[in-house]
Design a protein around this motif. Structure first.
Motif, PDB file in Angstrom:
ATOM      1  N   ASP A 191       0.815  -1.210   0.000  1.00  0.00           N
ATOM      2  CA  ASP A 191       0.000   0.000   0.000  1.00  0.00           C
ATOM      3  C   ASP A 191       0.855   1.270   0.000  1.00  0.00           C
ATOM      4  O   ASP A 191       0.333   2.374   0.165  1.00  0.00           O
ATOM      5  CB  ASP A 191      -0.942   0.006   1.215  1.00  0.00           C
ATOM      6  N   GLU A 236     -12.242   1.317  -1.175  1.00  0.00           N
ATOM      7  CA  GLU A 236     -13.448   0.503  -1.318  1.00  0.00           C
ATOM      8  C   GLU A 236     -14.612   1.406  -1.683  1.00  0.00           C
ATOM      9  O   GLU A 236     -15.057   2.228  -0.885  1.00  0.00           O
ATOM     10  CB  GLU A 236     -13.743  -0.240  -0.018  1.00  0.00           C
ATOM     11  N   LYS A 293      -7.402   0.373   1.850  1.00  0.00           N
ATOM     12  CA  LYS A 293      -7.934  -0.011   0.556  1.00  0.00           C
ATOM     13  C   LYS A 293      -9.027   0.952   0.099  1.00  0.00           C
ATOM     14  O   LYS A 293      -9.858   1.384   0.878  1.00  0.00           O
ATOM     15  CB  LYS A 293      -8.512  -1.433   0.618  1.00  0.00           C
TER      16      LYS A 293
END
Length: 403
Positions: free
Chosen positions: A144, A383, A381
């Motif tokens: 990430d 999303e 993340k």
């Protein structure tokens, strides 16, 4: 760059008193943005033993008028949002309970003088909600593109919270802190030298077999989170080093919005401009410009233009265009830092990095903020509509601009 060194970052759990305050403030931001996407919000929260206090200034259709009168039912919604947030975190303790805590709402209308500087009018574009400097950072330590020390500190506490909520670790209580120290060789982490985890626990888990159970559980979580090659017999663990941690959360220490800005960002691996994020609508560049600088930094590293990069933006209150843009690839860039700066400034979809341009490109006028308020605003993340600043959809634009 030094060839060998130790570096440390810390994280705190969703039950830490400061993080309780952050989550309440951002829950209020989400509530108001759901009513008016153009709402102006600056909501500060204080938490302490059996008490939550809100303070700050707001403006928005269907929320509060300029005289300070609440729209029908909204004051009650605010209190329900506060109690629901504390309940979701898991506080049902004698010293801090979502249902029985005292609540004070001291929110009031936004200053007319701030409003006139920030709002668009005539030929004037929307101005920055405050002056300030904002930094973004990315590094290829982890998938990430976050500093590994902070990334693992967050993940340890996220897993512990998940186990607490699921009942897998019923001896855990909401408040916790973690700290990870890694040895770096060059720019890469090669060994975990020290792990610190302090977690609030149920009665009796500070001695004997119960204490051993808690310690074994924490070590198992660490082993599941950190890559095996980083852990060894030489890794030193400090688990609840004070001995007991039964009293925690707002009952153990007062909490305030915005006191964990290094936890929220890059764990000390990058400078921080000073402004906190939580409790602020996205016209406040403390928040939105910090998000766009992370977005730019992540896309630069994802595009292979650098192994790590720091970006700074600066703004003046009421002025739409940034005063400066600074890029530093720390000697790891494949092209000159000045060329990257020029490329960023030439990408039309970024809207000149004005507050409106940032909000439009990242679609920030949505109720997406409560999820940001624990375990870091970055390295999460993307999303759906959440964490749009973590997307790497600018890579092709950067490459094209530098071709």
């Amino acid at each position: 760059m030094r060839s060998s060194y130790l570096f440390t970052s810390e994280s705190v759990s969703e039950g830490h008193p400061d993080k309780v305050a952050d989550q309440i403030s951002d829950a209020i931001v989400d509530l108001f943005l759901s009513k008016d996407p153009e709402a102006r919000i600056a909501c500060e929260t204080l938490t302490t033993t059996q008490l939550v206090v809100l303070a700050g200034e707001i403006r928005g259709k269907g929320i509060m008028d300029t005289e300070g009168n609440w729209a029908p039912g909204v004051r009650e919604e605010v209190e329900k949002t506060v109690r629901d947030t504390v309940k979701r975190i898991g506080y049902e303790q004698e010293g801090f309970h979502w249902e029985t805590l005292r609540f004070e709402n001291n929110l009031h209308p936004q200053s007319a003088h701030i409003a006139q500087g920030v709002d668009a009018s005539g030929n004037k574009d929307e101005g920055a909600g405050d002056q300030g400097i904002m930094f973004g950072y990315a590094a290829d330590d982890t998938p990430d593109l976050m500093p590994a020390t902070l990334y693992y500190s967050h993940k340890i506490l996220e897993q512990m919270a998940a186990d607490r909520h699921s009942g897998t670790a019923p001896f855990l209580e909401p408040d916790a802190k973690s700290q990870v120290t890694l040895r770096y060789e060059g720019s890469k982490p090669v060994a975990a030298t020290a792990i610190v985890v302090s977690t609030q626990h149920g009665k009796g888990y500070d001695e004997g077999d119960k204490e051993a159970e808690l310690h074994a559980y924490v070590k198992k979580v660490v082993a599941d989170i950190l890559p095996a090659e980083l852990l060894s017999d030489e890794t030193v663990y400090h688990i609840n080093p004070t001995g007991s941690f039964e009293i925690g959360g707002p009952d153990g220490d007062a909490g305030l919005t915005g006191r964990k800005i290094i936890v929220d960002t890059y764990g000390g691996a990058s400078p921080h401009g000073g402004g906190a994020f939580s409790g602020k609508d996205p016209t406040k560049v403390d928040r939105s410009a910090a998000y766009i600088t992370r977005y730019l930094a992540k896309n630069i590293v994802a595009a292979g233009l650098a192994q790590r990069v720091t970006i700074q933006l600066a703004y003046a209150i009421g002025v739409s265009k940034p005063l400066s843009l600074y890029v530093d690839t720390h000697g790891t860039g494949t092209v000159g830092d000045d060329r990257i700066e020029a490329a960023i400034q030439g990408i039309e979809k970024l809207g000149g990095l004005t507050p409106r341009g940032i909000r439009t490109h990242l679609q920030l006028n949505k109720p997406i903020y409560q999820k940001t308020a624990a375990y870091g605003h970055f390295g999460r993340k993307a999303e759906g509509d959440f964490f749009p600043w973590e997307k790497t959809d600018l890579v092709d634009d950067l490459k094209a601009a530098l071709a």
